[in-house]
Design an enzyme around this catalytic site. Sequence first.
Site, PDB file in Angstrom:
ATOM      1  N   LYS A  76       0.847  -1.197   0.000  1.00 18.45           N
ATOM      2  CA  LYS A  76       0.000   0.000   0.000  1.00 18.45           C
ATOM      3  C   LYS A  76       0.882   1.246   0.000  1.00 18.45           C
ATOM      4  O   LYS A  76       1.718   1.423   0.892  1.00 18.45           O
ATOM      5  CB  LYS A  76      -0.837   0.006   1.277  1.00 18.45           C
ATOM      6  CG  LYS A  76      -2.321  -0.009   1.054  1.00 18.45           C
ATOM      7  CD  LYS A  76      -3.017  -0.042   2.395  1.00 18.45           C
ATOM      8  CE  LYS A  76      -4.488   0.171   2.260  1.00 18.45           C
ATOM      9  NZ  LYS A  76      -5.151   0.188   3.564  1.00 18.45           N
ATOM     10  N   ILE A  77       0.654   2.103  -0.988  1.00 15.47           N
ATOM     11  CA  ILE A  77       1.414   3.353  -1.099  1.00 15.47           C
ATOM     12  C   ILE A  77       0.414   4.518  -1.095  1.00 15.47           C
ATOM     13  O   ILE A  77      -0.510   4.534  -1.922  1.00 15.47           O
ATOM     14  CB  ILE A  77       2.222   3.408  -2.426  1.00 15.47           C
ATOM     15  CG1 ILE A  77       3.142   2.188  -2.592  1.00 15.47           C
ATOM     16  CG2 ILE A  77       2.994   4.721  -2.545  1.00 15.47           C
ATOM     17  CD1 ILE A  77       4.407   2.217  -1.789  1.00 15.47           C
TER      18      ILE A  77
END
Length: 300
Positions: A93-94
């Site tokens: 997750k960015i």
Amino acid sequence: MDIFVDTADLDEIKEAESWGILDGVTTNPSLIKKAASSEQGEMNLEEHISEILRTVDGPVSLEVTAVDQQDMVDEAETLYDKFNEINDNVVVKIPVNTSMGKNDDDFEGVKAIKSLSETGIPVNCTLVMKPNQAIMAAKAGAEYVSPFLGRIDDHIRDQMGLKRGEDYPKGTYYPSEMVERVRNYHIQRRISERSPEDIIYKDEESMELFYWGNDDGVLSGVDMVWSIKNILDNYTFDTKIIAASIRTARQVRQCAEIGVEISTLPFSVIEDMMSHHKTSEGMKAFDDDVIPEYRSLLRD
Ligand code: E4P
């Protein structure tokens, strides 16, 4: 529509998995903190995450903590190298934009997404709060974009002067359709009293009405998801939507109507999707009406 559970709580994940409807898991630093604080004794986080990955045969999102492109890429590679061999289901997750103030770079997130998608590490682009951010994430190669519905509903209500906890509890549905109708009524009334030009160009109160109950034209969290779905469908992006920050079962239904690929849900919202008092009432009536001959026929 795939259903992910939005939690790092292993008991919840195992329970949802046992129902046979679970397609994946999303976590974030706040959910990890919550799971760690509810654990008896000290949590072995590496083992805890490994167990989540082993429990679910579907994508499990794990978030980075850095804010600069290279540091996020390094953390993503560490997460992927450490955990992906367990069940081949790690998604990193960015955040779409890691800026926390005016002087930071707004593009570190998309730069990191671009680098990671080029190396083949799947990315879930998180903290998406408007359709334009989703366009950027899709262009950078994100496999998933996560628009945060509930937080946009909170934000719109906040702009309307309503405070969460004081004026409405966290889990309440935001009736944007009704707000829109009230807003249109007032606009129509003003237009009937004055000329449209006068209202649009000269009347500050009327201009405020145009922005009341929306966020730059987005009417609600669900409306944001609808817009992102339309935009992505207009082009050839492979990016899938994970509708996130969902607070009510009604929002899940609306996401399904829109055709989003995935909804990630708090455990309690998945439970809400199943219960209806008329189903329980009907169940009780059927149960009361079973005659012994019928029951024994079924048990022979
Ligand atoms: C998504 O992946 C996030 O973890 C989450 O949905 C955020 O939800 P919240 O706004 O209820 O914290």
